[in-house]
Motif scaffolding. Structure first.
Motif, short mmCIF file in Angstrom:
data_model
loop_
_atom_site.label_atom_id
_atom_site.label_comp_id
_atom_site.label_asym_id
_atom_site.label_seq_id
_atom_site.Cartn_x
_atom_site.Cartn_y
_atom_site.Cartn_z
N UNK A 101 -16.80 1.51 11.76
CA UNK A 101 -16.42 2.08 10.66
C UNK A 101 -17.60 3.31 10.26
N UNK A 102 -18.80 2.77 10.00
CA UNK A 102 -19.91 3.42 9.62
C UNK A 102 -20.64 4.59 10.57
N UNK A 103 -19.91 4.41 12.42
CA UNK A 103 -20.06 5.14 12.87
C UNK A 103 -19.17 6.49 13.19
N UNK A 104 -17.94 6.28 12.55
CA UNK A 104 -16.53 7.05 12.41
C UNK A 104 -17.11 8.08 11.47
N UNK A 105 -17.45 7.35 10.31
CA UNK A 105 -17.94 8.21 9.12
C UNK A 105 -19.00 9.03 9.43
N UNK A 140 -14.01 -1.13 4.90
CA UNK A 140 -14.28 -1.97 5.45
C UNK A 140 -14.16 -2.96 4.18
N UNK A 141 -14.21 -2.72 3.37
CA UNK A 141 -13.91 -4.22 1.96
C UNK A 141 -13.04 -4.16 1.68
N UNK A 142 -11.98 -3.24 1.43
CA UNK A 142 -11.41 -3.33 0.73
C UNK A 142 -9.93 -2.34 1.75
N UNK A 143 -9.88 -2.00 2.29
CA UNK A 143 -8.76 -1.41 3.58
C UNK A 143 -8.06 -0.32 2.49
N UNK A 144 -8.99 0.51 2.61
CA UNK A 144 -8.58 1.58 1.73
C UNK A 144 -9.10 3.59 2.55
N UNK A 145 -8.49 3.98 2.89
CA UNK A 145 -8.67 5.38 3.51
C UNK A 145 -8.58 7.04 3.04
N UNK A 146 -7.74 6.37 2.17
CA UNK A 146 -7.30 7.50 1.15
C UNK A 146 -7.67 7.50 -0.37
N UNK A 186 -6.99 -0.15 -10.25
CA UNK A 186 -5.55 -0.69 -10.36
C UNK A 186 -4.65 -0.88 -9.66
N UNK A 187 -3.83 0.82 -9.77
CA UNK A 187 -2.80 1.27 -8.59
C UNK A 187 -3.12 1.70 -7.55
N UNK A 188 -4.42 1.65 -6.92
CA UNK A 188 -4.39 1.48 -5.28
C UNK A 188 -4.11 -0.16 -4.78
N UNK A 195 -0.48 -7.15 3.60
CA UNK A 195 -1.12 -6.71 5.41
C UNK A 195 -2.23 -6.08 5.74
N UNK A 196 -2.56 -5.02 4.24
CA UNK A 196 -3.54 -3.84 5.01
C UNK A 196 -4.85 -4.03 4.50
N UNK A 197 -4.50 -4.75 3.21
CA UNK A 197 -5.66 -5.86 2.66
C UNK A 197 -7.42 -5.74 3.16
N UNK A 198 -8.46 -5.38 3.17
CA UNK A 198 -9.61 -5.53 3.40
C UNK A 198 -10.12 -7.00 3.38
N UNK A 199 -10.80 -7.95 3.83
CA UNK A 199 -10.94 -8.93 3.84
C UNK A 199 -12.17 -8.74 2.70
N UNK A 200 -12.50 -8.35 1.50
CA UNK A 200 -13.10 -8.49 -0.05
C UNK A 200 -11.45 -9.29 -0.64
N UNK A 201 -10.82 -8.07 -0.63
CA UNK A 201 -9.37 -8.08 -1.13
C UNK A 201 -8.60 -9.28 -1.08
N UNK A 202 -8.63 -9.35 -0.04
CA UNK A 202 -7.83 -10.91 0.79
C UNK A 202 -8.35 -12.24 0.29
N UNK A 203 -9.89 -12.21 0.29
CA UNK A 203 -10.68 -13.36 -0.17
C UNK A 203 -10.06 -13.43 -1.44
#
Length: 280
Positions: A101-105, A140-146, A186-188, A195-203
């Motif tokens: 992800x870091x490389x793409x950004x 990476x942590x949250x699974x948010x791209x927008x 909160x809205x995001x 199924x799209x949650x990143x690992x931090x949110x999943x934990x």
């Protein structure tokens, strides 16, 4: 960094004097108040402080943030800080994903810099690093791209904090931007499919955290966490743009650290240059 809670450092003149002393000092660490406030300038020392139980982040600024902004891992008092850190640390063990992800950004950022250079436009390096860091952390942590709306509210919050200088803003001044940012977060969280949650949110969801507590955790991770990394990256660029000898030596050392082939090292860094000291 603090070893015990502190009531503050005093006037802007005092801060400037201390920072100048720190920059001029041979040592990497400078005590502001013996046994209490410590300034560090080398990553090895920062790592030692973060892992040494003699140091704590339970400071006046942290208590202010916890009471008036949001209560999360970066501001939590012990022992909650330890338990939350263990929870999130266990969830974030995918360095290959982070590197991808870091490389793409960074590829997208370099292309943007090249367009600015072609047009002869100036670049706000600090803002660019802040945007890049936020994008990587959010994905990476949250699974948010927008994250356009999130980034806008983050900038508004940082503007209020930066405008206060060395002092913390009155709670009523920060409250409007805090509330807007918490609402966006909160809205995001609510709109994201599980199924799209990143690992931090999943934990956090897996550990049974309420949604408002999860929003507060995300708030502190983003607002209190990403800006320090962004500023460090901005200063890294500044160092690399300084004496060419330092840049050549630094490039060689970085390539060697990553196991990449590298050209023979150039001359030693200029005397007094701290840009390319080895980070173990």
């Amino acid at each position: 960094m603090n070893t015990t809670p502190s009531a503050g450092l005093g006037t802007a003149d005092t801060i400037e004097r201390l920072v100048r002393s720190w920059l001029a000092a041979e040592a990497d660490a400078l005590w502001i108040v013996p046994g209490r406030n410590l300034l560090l300038k080398h990553p090895n020392d920062i790592r030692a402080v973060l892992t040494d139980p003699a140091f704590t982040k339970e400071t006046g600024a942290n208590r202010y943030f916890r009471s008036n902004v949001a209560d999360g891992i970066l501001t939590a008092p012990l022992p909650r800080h330890r338990s939350e850190r263990q929870l999130l640390h266990a969830a974030l063990r995918d360095p290959l994903r982070l590197e991808q992800v870091a490389t793409e950004h960074i590829t997208a950022l370099i292309a943007r810099f090249q367009r600015h250079a072609t047009r002869g436009e100036r670049v706000d390096l600090t803002a660019a690093m802040s945007e890049w860091t936020l994008g990587v952390i959010a994905e990476v942590l949250l699974g948010w791209t927008e994250i356009d709306v999130l980034a806008t509210e983050m900038r508004a919050a940082m503007t209020v904090l930066d405008a206060s200088g060395v002092m913390l803003p009155p709670p009523e001044q920060l409250a409007p931007v805090r509330d807007r940012l918490l609402h966006v977060i909160a809205d995001m969280i609510d709109r994201q499919p599980p199924a799209q949650r990143g690992p931090a949110l999943e934990a956090l969801f897996g550990a049974g955290y309420r949604r408002d507590a999860i929003a507060a955790q995300v708030f502190t991770l983003l607002l209190a966490g990403h800006e320090t990394t962004a500023n460090s990256l901005a200063w890294t660029w500044i160092c690399l743009m300084r004496p060419p000898r330092c840049t050549r030596s630094g490039n060689y050392g970085f390539a060697r650290h990553r196991g990449w082939p590298a050209h023979a090292p150039g001359p030693s860094p200029a005397k007094g240059c701290g840009c390319t000291r080895r980070v173990g």
